[in-house]
Write a protein that holds these residues in place. Structure first.
Motif, mmCIF file in Angstrom:
data_model
loop_
_atom_site.group_PDB
_atom_site.id
_atom_site.type_symbol
_atom_site.label_atom_id
_atom_site.label_comp_id
_atom_site.label_asym_id
_atom_site.label_seq_id
_atom_site.Cartn_x
_atom_site.Cartn_y
_atom_site.Cartn_z
ATOM 1 N N THR A 1 -1.385 103.134 75.200
ATOM 2 C CA THR A 1 0.008 102.703 75.074
ATOM 3 C C THR A 1 0.123 101.188 75.167
ATOM 4 O O THR A 1 0.843 100.555 74.386
ATOM 5 C CB THR A 1 0.865 103.358 76.172
ATOM 6 N N TYR A 2 -0.597 100.581 76.139
ATOM 7 C CA TYR A 2 -0.560 99.123 76.281
ATOM 8 C C TYR A 2 -1.031 98.446 75.000
ATOM 9 O O TYR A 2 -0.460 97.438 74.554
ATOM 10 C CB TYR A 2 -1.460 98.671 77.435
ATOM 11 N N ARG A 3 -2.086 99.001 74.393
ATOM 12 C CA ARG A 3 -2.642 98.392 73.187
ATOM 13 C C ARG A 3 -1.599 98.396 72.054
ATOM 14 O O ARG A 3 -1.422 97.400 71.353
ATOM 15 C CB ARG A 3 -3.903 99.138 72.759
ATOM 16 N N LEU A 4 -0.911 99.521 71.890
ATOM 17 C CA LEU A 4 0.121 99.610 70.858
ATOM 18 C C LEU A 4 1.252 98.623 71.105
ATOM 19 O O LEU A 4 1.742 97.959 70.174
ATOM 20 C CB LEU A 4 0.672 101.040 70.789
ATOM 21 N N ILE A 5 1.669 98.517 72.366
ATOM 22 C CA ILE A 5 2.758 97.582 72.711
ATOM 23 C C ILE A 5 2.338 96.145 72.405
ATOM 24 O O ILE A 5 3.097 95.372 71.796
ATOM 25 C CB ILE A 5 3.139 97.734 74.195
ATOM 26 N N LEU A 6 1.124 95.776 72.809
ATOM 27 C CA LEU A 6 0.661 94.398 72.611
ATOM 28 C C LEU A 6 0.481 94.080 71.128
ATOM 29 O O LEU A 6 0.810 92.980 70.679
ATOM 30 C CB LEU A 6 -0.651 94.182 73.368
ATOM 31 N N GLU A 7 -0.026 95.051 70.347
ATOM 32 C CA GLU A 7 -0.200 94.828 68.909
ATOM 33 C C GLU A 7 1.148 94.664 68.219
ATOM 34 O O GLU A 7 1.323 93.778 67.377
ATOM 35 C CB GLU A 7 -0.986 95.980 68.291
ATOM 36 N N GLU A 8 2.106 95.501 68.565
ATOM 37 C CA GLU A 8 3.425 95.404 67.947
ATOM 38 C C GLU A 8 4.110 94.095 68.326
ATOM 39 O O GLU A 8 4.759 93.451 67.490
ATOM 40 C CB GLU A 8 4.295 96.597 68.374
ATOM 41 N N LEU A 9 3.946 93.692 69.570
ATOM 42 C CA LEU A 9 4.513 92.415 69.997
ATOM 43 C C LEU A 9 3.893 91.257 69.209
ATOM 44 O O LEU A 9 4.592 90.323 68.799
ATOM 45 C CB LEU A 9 4.278 92.221 71.497
ATOM 46 N N GLY A 10 2.583 91.338 68.992
ATOM 47 C CA GLY A 10 1.921 90.301 68.203
ATOM 48 C C GLY A 10 2.461 90.237 66.790
ATOM 49 O O GLY A 10 2.676 89.149 66.243
ATOM 50 N N HIS A 11 2.702 91.418 66.171
ATOM 51 C CA HIS A 11 3.265 91.456 64.818
ATOM 52 C C HIS A 11 4.671 90.851 64.798
ATOM 53 O O HIS A 11 5.037 90.098 63.883
ATOM 54 C CB HIS A 11 3.319 92.885 64.296
ATOM 55 N N LEU A 12 5.471 91.174 65.802
ATOM 56 C CA LEU A 12 6.830 90.639 65.871
ATOM 57 C C LEU A 12 6.812 89.125 66.027
ATOM 58 O O LEU A 12 7.602 88.413 65.390
ATOM 59 C CB LEU A 12 7.586 91.276 67.040
ATOM 60 N N GLU A 13 5.922 88.616 66.862
ATOM 61 C CA GLU A 13 5.836 87.169 67.063
ATOM 62 C C GLU A 13 5.391 86.467 65.784
ATOM 63 O O GLU A 13 5.885 85.390 65.449
ATOM 64 C CB GLU A 13 4.875 86.860 68.207
ATOM 65 N N ALA A 14 4.457 87.084 65.053
ATOM 66 C CA ALA A 14 3.994 86.486 63.793
ATOM 67 C C ALA A 14 5.130 86.435 62.779
ATOM 68 O O ALA A 14 5.320 85.430 62.085
ATOM 69 C CB ALA A 14 2.818 87.275 63.236
ATOM 70 N N ARG A 15 5.902 87.534 62.687
ATOM 71 C CA ARG A 15 7.033 87.541 61.757
ATOM 72 C C ARG A 15 8.079 86.519 62.166
ATOM 73 O O ARG A 15 8.685 85.851 61.324
ATOM 74 C CB ARG A 15 7.647 88.939 61.685
ATOM 75 N N SER A 16 8.291 86.362 63.460
ATOM 76 C CA SER A 16 9.265 85.379 63.944
ATOM 77 C C SER A 16 8.834 83.963 63.590
ATOM 78 O O SER A 16 9.639 83.122 63.216
ATOM 79 C CB SER A 16 9.435 85.509 65.465
ATOM 80 N N ARG A 17 7.520 83.695 63.694
ATOM 81 C CA ARG A 17 7.027 82.356 63.346
ATOM 82 C C ARG A 17 7.240 82.075 61.866
ATOM 83 O O ARG A 17 7.630 80.986 61.467
ATOM 84 C CB ARG A 17 5.555 82.226 63.708
ATOM 85 N N ASP A 18 7.002 83.088 61.022
ATOM 86 C CA ASP A 18 7.192 82.900 59.590
ATOM 87 C C ASP A 18 8.645 82.619 59.256
ATOM 88 O O ASP A 18 8.964 81.757 58.442
ATOM 89 C CB ASP A 18 6.721 84.138 58.818
ATOM 90 N N ILE A 19 9.552 83.364 59.882
ATOM 91 C CA ILE A 19 10.971 83.181 59.635
ATOM 92 C C ILE A 19 11.424 81.820 60.139
ATOM 93 O O ILE A 19 12.224 81.133 59.516
ATOM 94 C CB ILE A 19 11.783 84.314 60.299
ATOM 95 N N ALA A 20 10.874 81.376 61.269
ATOM 96 C CA ALA A 20 11.283 80.096 61.845
ATOM 97 C C ALA A 20 10.900 78.936 60.950
ATOM 98 O O ALA A 20 11.598 77.931 60.899
ATOM 99 C CB ALA A 20 10.657 79.927 63.224
ATOM 100 N N VAL A 21 9.769 79.057 60.226
ATOM 101 C CA VAL A 21 9.339 77.971 59.350
ATOM 102 C C VAL A 21 10.033 78.150 58.009
ATOM 103 O O VAL A 21 9.567 78.865 57.131
ATOM 104 C CB VAL A 21 7.803 77.961 59.178
ATOM 105 N N SER A 22 11.189 77.518 57.890
ATOM 106 C CA SER A 22 11.950 77.579 56.656
ATOM 107 C C SER A 22 12.390 76.170 56.291
ATOM 108 O O SER A 22 12.202 75.232 57.061
ATOM 109 C CB SER A 22 13.162 78.504 56.814
ATOM 110 N N GLY A 23 12.965 76.040 55.122
ATOM 111 C CA GLY A 23 13.357 74.723 54.659
ATOM 112 C C GLY A 23 12.320 74.153 53.707
ATOM 113 O O GLY A 23 11.377 74.827 53.300
ATOM 114 N N SER A 24 12.495 72.883 53.342
ATOM 115 C CA SER A 24 11.655 72.285 52.312
ATOM 116 C C SER A 24 10.877 71.090 52.846
ATOM 117 O O SER A 24 11.264 70.471 53.834
ATOM 118 C CB SER A 24 12.509 71.841 51.119
ATOM 119 N N VAL A 25 9.779 70.803 52.176
ATOM 120 C CA VAL A 25 8.939 69.644 52.478
ATOM 121 C C VAL A 25 8.668 68.920 51.169
ATOM 122 O O VAL A 25 8.281 69.543 50.176
ATOM 123 C CB VAL A 25 7.588 70.051 53.104
#
Length: 303
Positions: free
Chosen positions: A68-92
């Motif tokens: 159960t811990y492994r599933l929770i930690l993996e899902e949290l990692g996926h959520l954090e990765a998606r959050s980082r992608d969404i946070a990096v927006s805009g133009s360069v």
């Protein structure tokens, strides 16, 4: 103790098969590993490990909790990765010299866009000094010693100024042994002004002082790629930058000359306005590009 941290420790114990190994893997103390297990057992209300002085065994409950811990930690990692992608927006907006940008910068831009699907990049290949503020540019790659102290700069490497010719050209005439010998050779220039150029070399292998040699260019172009191509076909001696001819040097279609007289390498910097590099897509691009470009020039052509 933080419950998520305790979960990470418990999964590491199960994966490594040892409390001590888990501590080493996570860089924490053996005491903190023991506390994490006790914390989780208190929450669960049952034993997760059966410990002796030399070994431990995971209980049936411990195995269920570890899964159960492994599933929770993996899902949290996926959520954090998606959050980082969404946070990096805009133009360069990025600028670089044309050939450097095409060969070196574009692979980095493409990997950045692949990592951050919500970001946009505009690339300007310009063989001139760009006014970042006046022209609305966020990041510039410059191959030069920097003069403008109002900008923030990160050094990413250096390039050499080479002297090269094709084997076919050198088969018909002796290779120059000294920069002054260039006056008796066909030279390929990179200019729009005329048939003569000043090529700068160190006075000797041990000297830092440089001197200029006036050469007559039988062929002059305003494109480095075209000049290198002409040199490959035996049209004369050319002075490219090292990154421009790595392939040709490696496959033998061009040979380096006068290496003992090469001037000091030219530094490469990534330049940006301090306020532009503080966050968002610009900061993300700088963080993405700098280590990759440094790695590229760590492998680049050496003397």
């Amino acid at each position: 103790m933080d419950r998520l941290k305790a979960m990470s420790i418990f999964v590491a114990i199960v994966d490594t098969g040892s409390l001590a190994a888990a501590a080493r893997k996570l860089g924490c103390s053996p005491a903190s590993v023991t506390r994490a297990v006790a914390h989780l057992e208190e929450i669960a209300g049952e034993r997760l490990l059966v410990r002796t002085t030399r070994r431990f065994a995971v209980t049936e409950a411990g195995a269920r909790h570890a899964a159960t811990y492994r599933l929770i930690l993996e899902e949290l990692g996926h959520l954090e990765a998606r959050s980082r992608d969404i946070a990096v927006s805009g133009s360069v907006v990025i600028t670089a010299p044309e050939l450097f940008g095409r060969l070196i910068v574009m692979p980095v831009v493409e990997s950045f866009l692949a990592a951050h699907p919500h970001a946009q990049v505009r690339v300007l290949f310009l063989n001139r000094m760009v006014d970042l503020v006046g022209e609305g540019v966020d990041v510039a790659v410059r191959l030069a010693d920097l003069q403008d102290s109002s900008m923030t700069a990160v050094r990413i490497g250096e390039v050499r100024k080479l002297t090269c010719a094709a084997p076919g050209y050198l088969a018909e005439r002796p290779a120059p042994k000294h920069p002054s010998d260039l006056m008796n050779h066909w030279c390929i220039g990179l200019n729009e002004a005329g048939a003569q150029e000043l090529w700068r070399y160190r006075e000797s292998a041990s000297a830092r002082r440089v001197r200029s040699v006036r050469v007559t260019c039988r062929l002059a172009l305003n494109s480095a790629a075209a000049a290198i191509g002409a040199a490959e076909r035996g049209m004369g001696i050319v002075r490219p930058l090292s990154y421009q001819v790595e392939r040709q040097i490696a496959d033998g279609s061009l040979i380096t000359l006068l290496q003992d007289y090469e001037p000091e390498p030219i530094p490469i910097h990534m330049v940006f306005q301090p306020r532009r590099g503080s966050g968002g897509a610009v900061r993300a691009f700088i963080d993405h590009a700098v280590p990759r470009l440094r790695q590229t020039f760590g492998k680049s052509l050496r003397r």
